[in-house]
Design an enzyme around this catalytic site. Structure first.
Site, short mmCIF file in Angstrom:
data_model
loop_
_atom_site.label_atom_id
_atom_site.label_comp_id
_atom_site.label_asym_id
_atom_site.label_seq_id
_atom_site.Cartn_x
_atom_site.Cartn_y
_atom_site.Cartn_z
N GLN A 263 -32.26 1.20 -36.29
CA GLN A 263 -30.81 1.21 -36.42
C GLN A 263 -30.32 2.46 -37.16
OE1 GLN A 263 -28.98 -1.22 -34.67
NE2 GLN A 263 -31.10 -1.41 -33.98
N HIS A 266 -29.02 5.56 -35.12
CA HIS A 266 -27.70 5.61 -34.48
C HIS A 266 -26.81 6.68 -35.10
CE1 HIS A 266 -27.31 2.33 -31.58
NE2 HIS A 266 -28.08 1.59 -32.36
N GLU A 332 -23.89 -7.09 -39.52
CA GLU A 332 -23.76 -7.06 -38.06
C GLU A 332 -25.00 -7.67 -37.43
OE1 GLU A 332 -23.22 -3.70 -34.52
OE2 GLU A 332 -24.01 -3.13 -36.48
N HIS A 333 -26.18 -7.18 -37.82
CA HIS A 333 -27.46 -7.71 -37.34
C HIS A 333 -28.23 -8.25 -38.54
CE1 HIS A 333 -26.63 -4.12 -34.67
NE2 HIS A 333 -26.74 -5.08 -33.76
N ASP A 366 -30.15 -5.43 -28.58
CA ASP A 366 -29.41 -4.24 -28.13
C ASP A 366 -29.43 -4.11 -26.62
OD1 ASP A 366 -28.61 -3.39 -30.63
OD2 ASP A 366 -30.32 -2.05 -30.92
N HIS A 425 17.43 -30.11 -31.83
CA HIS A 425 16.10 -30.48 -31.36
C HIS A 425 16.09 -31.95 -30.93
CE1 HIS A 425 14.92 -26.71 -33.15
NE2 HIS A 425 13.63 -26.91 -32.85
#
Length: 436
Positions: A263, A266, A332-333, A366, A425
């Site tokens: 990761q 990236h 996230e992961h 992924d 109403h």
């Protein structure tokens, strides 16, 4: 290379851990002003602004902002056989897993003659953003498009930055992935301007506004999604990737280190965290990180990410504290590489996607697990889901009462409307029972 944060002895409360979690020095709000200007420029100058922004920020102005169908067809034909097979398998697996995310209509009979139907209605049009900066992401085409298609979205527009290597065109593998999915509306545009174009439309291109915009991107894409929220829905302000691994001394240090490196490649701002109750295991992982980081293709990028303030080895007293830290972080992961990951899973509440055991790495998610890799970052997993069919669906309640069922509650409606000083109403109900 990677910092160590020792939280042993720290009371594992959410408030305490939230103050101590490492985060990248990135502030989406700081990019909002720039993103707003770029979007305003697109709204005012349309195609001219998009071409100018492509020259300034991307791979140069494309010959045509909308990609001709023949280019998409050619890209499909040119896909290497192994890549095409992998994409087709990914499409099938993600489609199969995503189908479970579409709830069937449900009818509730409140009383005889009084029903409410809960239905899930797809948006009519969606915009998909596929990044194209430090890497090429045909897998993101799959992850964005399949949920929209499974949800029943009838019209999809895909945008991706023009690539200098290909003369200002969209990367051909991205085009090939789009073609495999039957997407024929593709634009060579990127960044905040592309988000603005999707949200507000561009008449010169016959690009109609979309209702929902999904997909990851850089800080300016995230800021642009914040700017247009309200004009269009968004999935999340997905930013730089994160991985958090909870591991004990039964885990394989090489596996954990490889996943952290995977990761980190990236982006220099990617976050890689190991949380463990074993200092000896932490030392083994750090040694493996030194070895693997230097041997991988993007070694410089990986080392920068691992050495940044957003990455760390975190020492805690026990696995309960590790789970508490992870919940405060909202990764996230999240990988659970412990002796009994299923038992630990019961204590996990906040994560974009969770990977159990030594043979379920994030890389699997992924590409080919069948799960979606467009996930919330920056702690947003504490309150937001990842991308799915539900991102393109709106729950709607369909109410049907017959005359008798309405008459049974008429006096109570009048009582409540009178209490709220909204007598019309109640009158709208009693009107239906006047003798004419």
């Amino acid at each position: 290379m990677i910092q160590t944060i020792d939280l042993r002895g720290v009371q594992p409360t959410r408030a305490a851990f939230q103050r101590l979690v490492p985060r990248p020095v990135v502030d989406v709000q700081a990019a909002v002003a720039v993103a707003s200007d770029l979007i305003a420029d697109v709204r005012e100058r349309g195609v001219t602004a998009l071409r100018d922004q492509a020259e300034r920020f991307d791979g140069g102005a494309p010959t045509s902002l909308r990609v001709p169908q023949e280019e998409i067809d050619a890209a499909v034909a040119a896909l290497p056989g192994t890549v095409r097979a992998a994409l087709e398998e990914a499409i099938a697996r993600v489609r199969e897993a995503t189908a479970a995310q579409v709830p069937p209509p449900a009818e509730t009979v409140i009383r005889p003659g009084a029903t409410i139907v809960q239905r899930w209605e797809p948006v009519e049009r969606a915009g998909l953003y596929v990044p194209g900066g430090k890497a090429v992401y045909p897998s993101s085409v799959v992850m964005n498009a399949v949920p929209a298609q499974v949800a029943g979205v009838r019209s999809v527009a895909l945008v991706s930055p023009p690539q200098r290597e290909f003369g200002g065109a969209v990367h051909p593998v991205i085009l090939g992935a789009a073609g495999l999915l039957g997407i024929d509306e593709v634009y060579a545009m990127g960044g905040a301007g592309a988000i603005g174009a999707l949200a507000f439309g561009v008449e010169e291109l016959a690009l109609d506004p979309v209702q929902v915009i999904t997909g990851p991107g850089n800080i300016y894409v995230a800021a642009a999604k914040r700017v247009v929220r309200g004009q269009a829905g968004i999935d999340s302000e997905a930013g730089t990737t994160e991985i958090l691994v909870i591991a004990d001394d039964t885990a394989d240090a090489g596996y954990v280190a490889a996943d952290l490196v995977s990761q980190a490649e990236h982006d220099e701002a990617a976050a890689s965290l190991l949380v463990t109750d074993s200092p000896a295991f932490a030392d083994r992982v750090v040694a493996e990180l030194d070895r693997l980081a230097g041997a991988t293709k993007h070694a410089e990028r990986v080392r920068t990410a691992l050495g940044g303030p957003q990455s760390a080895v975190v020492l805690v007293d026990d696995l309960a504290a590790a789970a508490a830290f992870s919940n405060a972080y909202g990764p996230e992961h999240l990988e659970l590489q412990t002796a009994d990951p299923d038992a630990l899973l019961a204590d996990i509440h906040n994560a974009g996607a969770i990977f159990l055991g030594p043979t379920s790495p994030v890389s699997l998610g992924d590409y080919l697990a069948g799960s979606n890799h467009v996930l919330p970052t920056g702690g947003q997993a504490r309150f937001s889901p990842g991308l799915g069919a539900y991102s393109f669906l709106r729950p709607q309640q369909v109410v049907r009462y017959d005359r008798e069922a309405l008459s049974e509650v008429a006096d109570r409606i009048v009582a409540l409307s009178t209490a709220e000083d909204l007598p019309a109403h109640g009158e709208a109900v009693t009107q239906r029972f006047l003798t004419r």
